[in-house]
Write an enzyme that holds these catalytic residues in place. Structure first.
Site, PDB file in Angstrom:
ATOM      1  N   PRO A  89       0.822  -1.218   0.000  1.00  0.00           N
ATOM      2  CA  PRO A  89       0.000   0.000   0.000  1.00  0.00           C
ATOM      3  C   PRO A  89       0.856   1.268   0.000  1.00  0.00           C
ATOM      4  O   PRO A  89       0.356   2.365  -0.194  1.00  0.00           O
ATOM      5  CB  PRO A  89      -0.815  -0.114   1.293  1.00  0.00           C
ATOM      6  CG  PRO A  89      -0.119  -1.112   2.131  1.00  0.00           C
ATOM      7  CD  PRO A  89       0.670  -2.001   1.236  1.00  0.00           C
ATOM      8  N   ASP A 169     -10.408   0.776 -24.846  1.00  0.00           N
ATOM      9  CA  ASP A 169     -10.762   0.717 -23.433  1.00  0.00           C
ATOM     10  C   ASP A 169     -10.570   2.048 -22.727  1.00  0.00           C
ATOM     11  O   ASP A 169      -9.771   2.873 -23.172  1.00  0.00           O
ATOM     12  CB  ASP A 169      -9.847  -0.278 -22.710  1.00  0.00           C
ATOM     13  CG  ASP A 169     -10.403  -1.676 -22.756  1.00  0.00           C
ATOM     14  OD1 ASP A 169     -11.619  -1.805 -22.896  1.00  0.00           O
ATOM     15  OD2 ASP A 169      -9.606  -2.616 -22.653  1.00  0.00           O
TER      16      ASP A 169
HETATM   17  N1  SAM Z   1       1.539  -2.694   7.610  1.00  0.00           N
HETATM   18  C1  SAM Z   1       1.522  -2.453   6.210  1.00  0.00           C
HETATM   19  C2  SAM Z   1       1.437  -0.953   5.953  1.00  0.00           C
HETATM   20  O1  SAM Z   1       0.776  -0.277   6.725  1.00  0.00           O
HETATM   21  O2  SAM Z   1       1.968  -0.489   4.932  1.00  0.00           O
HETATM   22  C3  SAM Z   1       0.348  -3.151   5.547  1.00  0.00           C
HETATM   23  C4  SAM Z   1       0.509  -4.610   5.479  1.00  0.00           C
HETATM   24  S1  SAM Z   1      -0.851  -5.406   4.698  1.00  0.00           S
HETATM   25  C5  SAM Z   1      -1.871  -5.797   6.049  1.00  0.00           C
HETATM   26  C6  SAM Z   1      -0.208  -6.957   4.215  1.00  0.00           C
HETATM   27  C7  SAM Z   1       0.253  -7.060   2.789  1.00  0.00           C
HETATM   28  O3  SAM Z   1      -0.846  -6.876   1.922  1.00  0.00           O
HETATM   29  C8  SAM Z   1       1.290  -6.052   2.332  1.00  0.00           C
HETATM   30  O4  SAM Z   1       2.579  -6.475   2.660  1.00  0.00           O
HETATM   31  C9  SAM Z   1       1.060  -6.012   0.843  1.00  0.00           C
HETATM   32  O5  SAM Z   1       1.787  -7.050   0.184  1.00  0.00           O
HETATM   33  C10 SAM Z   1      -0.425  -6.288   0.704  1.00  0.00           C
HETATM   34  N2  SAM Z   1      -1.255  -5.093   0.462  1.00  0.00           N
HETATM   35  C11 SAM Z   1      -2.185  -4.587   1.292  1.00  0.00           C
HETATM   36  N3  SAM Z   1      -2.802  -3.516   0.760  1.00  0.00           N
HETATM   37  C12 SAM Z   1      -2.261  -3.330  -0.465  1.00  0.00           C
HETATM   38  C13 SAM Z   1      -2.470  -2.380  -1.505  1.00  0.00           C
HETATM   39  N4  SAM Z   1      -3.359  -1.396  -1.387  1.00  0.00           N
HETATM   40  N5  SAM Z   1      -1.730  -2.496  -2.632  1.00  0.00           N
HETATM   41  C14 SAM Z   1      -0.813  -3.472  -2.754  1.00  0.00           C
HETATM   42  N6  SAM Z   1      -0.567  -4.400  -1.801  1.00  0.00           N
HETATM   43  C15 SAM Z   1      -1.264  -4.343  -0.662  1.00  0.00           C
END
Ligand code: SAM
Length: 245
Positions: A89, A169
């Site tokens: 994220p 698209d």
């Molecule tokens: N503690 C992290 C932070 O606040 O940045 C978030 C961890 S999330 C619970 C667990 C995993 O989900 C991340 O390591 C990532 O690989 C994935 N993930 C969660 N949200 C995402 C998003 N919006 N885009 C891409 N990957 C995401």
């Protein structure tokens, strides 16, 4: 194009990607997928790949070494290491332009996090780019990886039946797509715009273009700033803007 996905949930990736258009493209040999289960590279005897965060705090962190070994199992022996994307994220927010850019690669490695994410040193060591699919937090990187793989795959030559469909698209030229209609001509008292039945392709094309412009101006005015507009488009936009003043 080949995707390597490093994940704790390989079934989720395989099941998602083997479905529908991407599955058909794999059967034809246009796309291929290799999943690597990070748990197979655990460095303790209970198969764990996470541990407590230094400094305390909630949740668990994925350890660097198992993920590094999983990544090494893919890249060792390769002359050129494929671009490694970490789904996060905190990354650059994925859009159609990034999908275009990634579709130029022959191979991509996608790394899926879980729990509170990855040990930062691992990210520094192997990741070329962090990619987010939007400003919200999911439980894992598997859905984001599938989103990226799907958007990239449909830009790989031959994956879509009709190459034109990607060309028109939404976002292809920075605009949203025009509205679409199919049979019957009348449904629930609503009729298909008569111009689409006229058989005059030039008029249909112009109508669609204007609908794209109108939709984008109405729904996503932020996109207009970077949209690729012709002289005719600009004239149309100016007329609409003047009529609403
Ligand atoms: N503690 C992290 C932070 O606040 O940045 C978030 C961890 S999330 C619970 C667990 C995993 O989900 C991340 O390591 C990532 O690989 C994935 N993930 C969660 N949200 C995402 C998003 N919006 N885009 C891409 N990957 C995401």
């Amino acid at each position: 194009m080949k995707f390597y996905v490093l994940t704790l949930f390989p079934d989720m990736i395989r099941d998602g990607f083997q479905t529908s258009i991407t599955g058909r493209a794999m059967e034809k040999g246009l796309l291929s997928l290799e999943t690597v289960n990070i748990r197979d590279f655990s460095v303790n005897n209970r198969g764990r790949v996470d541990d407590y965060p230094y400094g305390g705090g909630a949740g668990m962190v994925m350890q660097a070494e198992p993920v590094y070994r999983a990544w090494q199992s893919v890249v060792s022996g390769m002359e050129k290491k494929p671009r490694t994307l970490y789904m996060s994220p905190q990354g650059r927010v994925f859009d159609q332009q990034m999908a275009q850019e990634f579709s130029q690669e022959e191979e991509l490695i996608l790394l899926c996090g879980h729990y509170e994410g990855m040990d930062e040193r691992l990210i520094e060591e192997i990741v070329d780019e962090e990619v987010s699919i939007g400003d919200y937090v999911l439980t894992g990187g598997e859905l984001p990886a599938l989103v990226v793989m799907d958007a990239v795959s449909r830009l790989v030559g031959g994956v879509l039946h009709n190459e034109e469909s990607a060309e028109y698209d939404s976002f292809h030229d920075g605009l949203l797509e025009y509205p679409q209609y199919s049979r019957p001509e009348e449904w629930h008292g609503k009729v298909v715009p008569s111009i689409l039945l006229s058989g005059y392709h030039a008029n249909v094309d112009r109508w669609r273009r204007e609908q794209s412009l109108l939709r984008t101006m109405e729904r996503r005015p932020d996109l207009m700033e970077h949209a690729q507009l012709t002289k005719e488009d600009k004239k149309f936009v100016a007329t609409v803007q003047n009529s609403t003043k």
